[in-house]
Design a protein around this motif. Structure first.
Motif, PDB file in Angstrom:
ATOM      1  N   UNK A 340       0.806  -1.206   0.000  1.00  0.00           N
ATOM      2  CA  UNK A 340       0.000   0.000   0.000  1.00  0.00           C
ATOM      3  C   UNK A 340       0.841   1.259   0.000  1.00  0.00           C
ATOM      4  N   UNK A 341       2.162   1.101   0.029  1.00  0.00           N
ATOM      5  CA  UNK A 341       3.046   2.263   0.030  1.00  0.00           C
ATOM      6  C   UNK A 341       4.089   2.099  -1.047  1.00  0.00           C
ATOM      7  N   UNK A 342       3.830   2.625  -2.202  1.00  0.00           N
ATOM      8  CA  UNK A 342       4.755   2.447  -3.311  1.00  0.00           C
ATOM      9  C   UNK A 342       6.180   2.886  -2.985  1.00  0.00           C
ATOM     10  N   UNK A 343       6.382   4.016  -2.287  1.00  0.00           N
ATOM     11  CA  UNK A 343       7.763   4.467  -2.126  1.00  0.00           C
ATOM     12  C   UNK A 343       8.603   3.574  -1.230  1.00  0.00           C
ATOM     13  N   UNK A 344       7.972   2.723  -0.427  1.00  0.00           N
ATOM     14  CA  UNK A 344       8.747   1.941   0.522  1.00  0.00           C
ATOM     15  C   UNK A 344       8.596   0.450   0.255  1.00  0.00           C
ATOM     16  N   UNK A 345       8.352   0.104  -0.990  1.00  0.00           N
ATOM     17  CA  UNK A 345       8.186  -1.308  -1.323  1.00  0.00           C
ATOM     18  C   UNK A 345       9.412  -2.133  -0.973  1.00  0.00           C
ATOM     19  N   UNK A 346       9.194  -3.295  -0.416  1.00  0.00           N
ATOM     20  CA  UNK A 346      10.300  -4.222  -0.263  1.00  0.00           C
ATOM     21  C   UNK A 346      10.521  -4.904  -1.612  1.00  0.00           C
ATOM     22  N   UNK A 347      11.603  -5.600  -1.745  1.00  0.00           N
ATOM     23  CA  UNK A 347      11.856  -6.310  -2.973  1.00  0.00           C
ATOM     24  C   UNK A 347      11.673  -7.804  -2.746  1.00  0.00           C
ATOM     25  N   UNK A 348      11.039  -8.448  -3.666  1.00  0.00           N
ATOM     26  CA  UNK A 348      10.834  -9.886  -3.557  1.00  0.00           C
ATOM     27  C   UNK A 348      11.509 -10.584  -4.719  1.00  0.00           C
ATOM     28  N   UNK A 349      12.259 -11.598  -4.417  1.00  0.00           N
ATOM     29  CA  UNK A 349      12.890 -12.389  -5.462  1.00  0.00           C
ATOM     30  C   UNK A 349      11.887 -13.330  -6.093  1.00  0.00           C
ATOM     31  N   UNK A 350      12.303 -14.053  -7.126  1.00  0.00           N
ATOM     32  CA  UNK A 350      11.426 -15.018  -7.793  1.00  0.00           C
ATOM     33  C   UNK A 350      10.927 -16.059  -6.798  1.00  0.00           C
ATOM     34  N   UNK A 351       9.669 -16.342  -6.893  1.00  0.00           N
ATOM     35  CA  UNK A 351       9.094 -17.349  -6.012  1.00  0.00           C
ATOM     36  C   UNK A 351       8.770 -16.852  -4.620  1.00  0.00           C
ATOM     37  N   UNK A 352       8.978 -15.565  -4.382  1.00  0.00           N
ATOM     38  CA  UNK A 352       8.698 -15.039  -3.052  1.00  0.00           C
ATOM     39  C   UNK A 352       7.469 -14.140  -3.043  1.00  0.00           C
ATOM     40  N   UNK A 353       6.590 -14.328  -4.000  1.00  0.00           N
ATOM     41  CA  UNK A 353       5.411 -13.486  -4.095  1.00  0.00           C
ATOM     42  C   UNK A 353       4.639 -13.493  -2.782  1.00  0.00           C
ATOM     43  N   UNK A 354       4.418 -12.345  -2.176  1.00  0.00           N
ATOM     44  CA  UNK A 354       3.681 -12.306  -0.927  1.00  0.00           C
ATOM     45  C   UNK A 354       2.206 -12.586  -1.171  1.00  0.00           C
ATOM     46  N   UNK A 355       1.648 -13.402  -0.304  1.00  0.00           N
ATOM     47  CA  UNK A 355       0.234 -13.747  -0.467  1.00  0.00           C
ATOM     48  C   UNK A 355      -0.658 -12.682   0.151  1.00  0.00           C
ATOM     49  N   UNK A 356      -0.143 -12.000   1.175  1.00  0.00           N
ATOM     50  CA  UNK A 356      -0.992 -11.008   1.819  1.00  0.00           C
ATOM     51  C   UNK A 356      -0.170  -9.895   2.421  1.00  0.00           C
ATOM     52  N   UNK A 357      -0.775  -8.736   2.479  1.00  0.00           N
ATOM     53  CA  UNK A 357      -0.112  -7.590   3.089  1.00  0.00           C
ATOM     54  C   UNK A 357      -1.167  -6.782   3.828  1.00  0.00           C
ATOM     55  N   UNK A 358      -0.741  -6.137   4.919  1.00  0.00           N
ATOM     56  CA  UNK A 358      -1.660  -5.350   5.721  1.00  0.00           C
ATOM     57  C   UNK A 358      -1.037  -4.001   6.025  1.00  0.00           C
ATOM     58  N   UNK A 359      -1.839  -2.945   6.008  1.00  0.00           N
ATOM     59  CA  UNK A 359      -1.326  -1.612   6.330  1.00  0.00           C
ATOM     60  C   UNK A 359      -2.268  -0.875   7.274  1.00  0.00           C
ATOM     61  N   UNK A 360      -1.682  -0.136   8.210  1.00  0.00           N
ATOM     62  CA  UNK A 360      -2.454   0.688   9.139  1.00  0.00           C
ATOM     63  C   UNK A 360      -1.928   2.113   9.113  1.00  0.00           C
ATOM     64  N   UNK A 361      -2.809   3.080   9.222  1.00  0.00           N
ATOM     65  CA  UNK A 361      -2.435   4.484   9.415  1.00  0.00           C
ATOM     66  C   UNK A 361      -3.273   5.049  10.552  1.00  0.00           C
ATOM     67  N   UNK A 362      -2.635   5.709  11.498  1.00  0.00           N
ATOM     68  CA  UNK A 362      -3.364   6.465  12.524  1.00  0.00           C
ATOM     69  C   UNK A 362      -2.705   7.820  12.588  1.00  0.00           C
ATOM     70  N   UNK A 363      -3.462   8.878  12.289  1.00  0.00           N
ATOM     71  CA  UNK A 363      -2.767  10.155  12.169  1.00  0.00           C
ATOM     72  C   UNK A 363      -3.641  11.373  12.326  1.00  0.00           C
ATOM     73  N   UNK A 364      -3.016  12.507  12.029  1.00  0.00           N
ATOM     74  CA  UNK A 364      -3.663  13.810  12.131  1.00  0.00           C
ATOM     75  C   UNK A 364      -3.275  14.656  10.921  1.00  0.00           C
ATOM     76  N   UNK A 365      -4.278  15.375  10.425  1.00  0.00           N
ATOM     77  CA  UNK A 365      -4.141  16.252   9.258  1.00  0.00           C
ATOM     78  C   UNK A 365      -4.467  17.672   9.668  1.00  0.00           C
ATOM     79  N   UNK A 366      -3.628  18.631   9.287  1.00  0.00           N
ATOM     80  CA  UNK A 366      -3.917  20.030   9.620  1.00  0.00           C
ATOM     81  C   UNK A 366      -3.644  20.889   8.397  1.00  0.00           C
ATOM     82  N   UNK A 367      -4.654  21.587   7.916  1.00  0.00           N
ATOM     83  CA  UNK A 367      -4.501  22.458   6.745  1.00  0.00           C
ATOM     84  C   UNK A 367      -4.499  23.921   7.157  1.00  0.00           C
ATOM     85  N   UNK A 368      -3.844  24.748   6.355  1.00  0.00           N
ATOM     86  CA  UNK A 368      -3.757  26.168   6.680  1.00  0.00           C
ATOM     87  C   UNK A 368      -3.766  27.002   5.403  1.00  0.00           C
TER      88      UNK A 368
END
Lengths: 368, 368, 368
Positions: A340-368
């Motif tokens: 879910x985060x393109x800039x921080x992708x890990x690299x997987x070699x052949x045959x290491x295709x991940x079957x599942x991935x999970x991502x969480x975000x908890x944060x705050x947004x402030x506009x001005x």
């Protein structure tokens, strides 16, 4: 001077991503995880300057300079205006806009995604298209463009045309070297839509040339279609997308299709907004290299934004990616979308295709 | 805070440059051309912060931080304040100014050029002097300077002194390595002028050390003289310039002169301004290496600026360069001036000196 | 928008540093000196954006983006917000702050130094700790942090906790490569103090991991204690500091201690402020490598700041460093502290330890 508005957003989340797979050799189950401070999980952290001058007779000149800012580390300030850098002349004829701007096709990804292509919830369509496999610098934005927008008074119809100069050097007569007449970087796209009351729908098309040398000629064509309908209690949205990557290496033409679909829903609850999306991309290389069933990545994302004010919000998102990949496939889907985060992708070699991935975000947004 | 003024300009043009020459071997006529989005064809795109504080007793402190901005691609935001970065203390004695600033000699190039050294119309004097052959980083601006300006109440006389520190390390006693006492980067210059009613004239002198190593010692001395007279219906302006490049490689001293001249005219017509200039630079290497007639480059530039308001203008410029180069010369004039765009010069091999080059700019400027 | 405050400082001084030593071979006395334009001799040149939003119920959101600016050369604009880049949520509970921020331990160095760690007068404690020998990027500030500040209503007691994510990737199961579970970059620190009337005192502790690979594991622990008392006519201040650098290379553990002490005094005189400090750092490597007496560096600094207004000041500082180094020692103290300017340290070979160094700053500071 009063003619300039300074605007921006600081968005910070604690984000965690994890991926699990089995090692092809040892059969061991492996989990990779990362916790970080994230600056674009709900809104993109940015800082900008914009202004408009009324020239009389319905004519106006305006500018918009917007910088991405890495607010977690301070490592990037206003180093570039790569988010948007435009000058416009607008009037009854519409708007003429020059500079660096969003491409027509990227608007459908953004507008019809409940998570607006950001954070753990970003649609699989956007994640794959921005990723390394497609390798298209002009997917979201293009530089050196001349754009035109239809005027806003067309009964709900809207439109956007954009052309980006390749800025390469052309040569007539003798050819002094390879690539002298390259079209590398050229972009052309268009988007047309209709928005009226609760309904909004748009179709777009874009074409660009990421590589154009004597040895290789590559073209990426994006077509997509999005629609949303606001029922009041809930709003529904959907998108269909095809990114076609045509690589014409000497004597070795190749076509790849990335076919995506998204279903989304948002529901306002008091000062908050629930949002959910299901998105999927299927990979098709024409049957040449990939064996077995077509690789497919699917993401389910759930989130809640709690507005403390019009400018400040707390939020939480959770997303789960499942991959159905051919076992010999080591391409874009597994790495670009898994976390879910393109800039921080890990690299997987052949045959290491991940079957599942999970991502969480908890944060705050402030506009001005 | 009210003490800061945010100011800037976004300037964008569609520019085209083309160059023609005959290949030395095949005799074929070759045309090289390039179309691009340009960000400094009429005014330089920039963004800045400035302010003044009244300290009482006629004394004032002020600052000026100005960044060049690549508004066509957004690739450069406020990454540097390389256009100007100064702190001033001013009063009855004049102005003391420290930091990075325009050199005294560059003001004459700017003020007495109808195109203010920008775009296709930029004078040949400026283009050659900034170019790769002279290779003088301190031609337009210098860093680490202490400057002094005469007060404005001297009956029209004005003056500017500037010294830039080399900031190198000096060593007494034992010499631990080459270049330890280098003057590289040092700048010293002055400008004096008289402006009264329609007349403005100024003379300037500057000297800098681009290279100072055990092996080579290079010094660039610039002298120029400019004048303008505003007759109302038209204003006339002229400049004479000599850039002397002295390279003292061990046992091999060399002098090069770049002698330039410019004639310019501007004429206001309603909300617009016509402008034209004829500029020329002759290259003289002391007769040692260049055979036949002295290389010379000449530029004729025509332009029109149509002001939509005080802050916004449309403009068009066309310029034609003709080169009279010795056939064996492959130096600065042909490449730096041919296109009118120093940053995007093509490279020409020996015997490929372009005979003619043409440049067009059509654009819009918006200041805020 | 009214919600943003633009703030900054331009500080420029003419600075001179000189160092003298005897060449180990020839016995000759050598003097190295450098004159330059300096941009942080009294206040650090910077530019920033900040703002606060009242969310009601005692809750507030605020942001602070502050860039260092190289105003002598303009070479660095708002390229980074590395001075501070934070988003805060504050209320009765205190303040939660995320992003890049000052570490708890750096506050004692800053607050209890009459020269606030800047210019020729910067305390030896700060100069050594920031220097190359300790090589700790998180000494002054840390990125990717979550911080907490106690509320201001605790009868004078104040406190600050900070944790910085390493943001490295963790791996369970098979180990695919070195450093996969590194803690590199992690920071944790705290500071507690008491300020009431003329008295201010604080103690702090911080720990960080600059290197964490299969081959080497390095940890830097900083502990310090500062106090000040304002008698009106003069204010006195002191600091004690220990920076412990533990390097655990495979089969070769090593401890280094840098023990510092500072005594400072400031005295307001009309619109001006006299300031003086005596600071010293002793180097202790556990007796293994350094022979003879422990290396020690001592700095005496004197300065005067003349305020022309609340925003503008002229200033002058002179500092003298004396080194008592073991003759075979070629470590941090001699190079990092000798000149008073960490970024422009000269390099000294073995046996070339400088016995004395002198620094001068004469400049002007202007805030906006």
């Amino acid at each position: 001077q009063s003619s300039v508005t300074l605007f921006g957003t600081v968005d910070t989340a604690v984000s965690q991503q994890s991926i699990t797979w089995r090692d092809a050799v040892t059969g061991q189950r492996i989990k990779q995880s990362r916790t970080s401070l994230n600056t674009m999980a709900n809104r993109p952290s940015h800082l900008g300057f914009r202004g408009t001058e009324d020239l009389g007779g319905g004519l106006a000149a305006s500018f918009w300079l917007e910088a991405p800012v890495a607010t977690d580390s301070g490592a990037t300030g206003i180093a570039t205006f790569s988010r948007r850098s435009t000058l416009s002349l607008s009037g009854g004829f519409g708007e003429l806009r020059v500079g660096r701007d969003y491409t027509p096709t990227s608007w459908n990804d953004l507008v019809f995604d409940p998570f607006q292509t950001l954070g753990a919830g970003a649609s699989a369509i956007a994640s794959v298209s921005i990723g390394a496999a497609v390798n298209n610098n002009n997917y979201v934005r293009a530089s050196n463009t001349v754009g035109y927008f239809l005027p806003p008074n067309l009964g709900g119809f809207y439109g956007h045309l954009q052309y980006g100069f390749s800025e390469t050097t052309r040569l007539s007569g003798a050819e002094p070297g390879a690539g002298a007449s390259s079209h590398k970087g050229r972009y052309a796209g268009a988007r047309f839509g209709y928005a009226n009351g609760p309904l909004n729908m748009a179709v777009s098309y874009g074409s660009t040339v990421p590589v154009d040398t004597a040895a290789q000629d590559r073209k990426v064509v994006t077509t997509n279609l999005g629609a949303s309908y606001d029922f009041g209690a809930v709003a529904l949205m959907m998108e269909l997308s095809r990114v076609r990557n045509r690589t014409a290496t000497v004597g070795f033409p190749r076509y790849e299709n990335f076919d995506g679909a998204l279903l989304g829903v948002t529901a306002p609850v008091g000062p908050g907004l629930f949002r959910a999306s299901l998105s999927s991309v299927r990979y098709d290389e024409g049957g040449v290299f990939v064996q077995g069933p077509r690789p497919r990545t699917t993401k389910l994302a759930l989130g809640y934004v709690h507005n403390l004010s019009k400018r400040t919000a707390l939020y939480a998102t959770v997303a789960r990616v499942t991959n159905r990949n051919d076992s010999r496939y080591s391409g874009a889907l597994q790495s670009a979308v898994s976390t879910g985060y393109a800039p921080t992708d890990p690299y997987f070699g052949p045959g290491q295709a991940p079957r599942g991935a999970t991502g969480y975000d908890v944060g705050i947004s402030h506009s001005f």
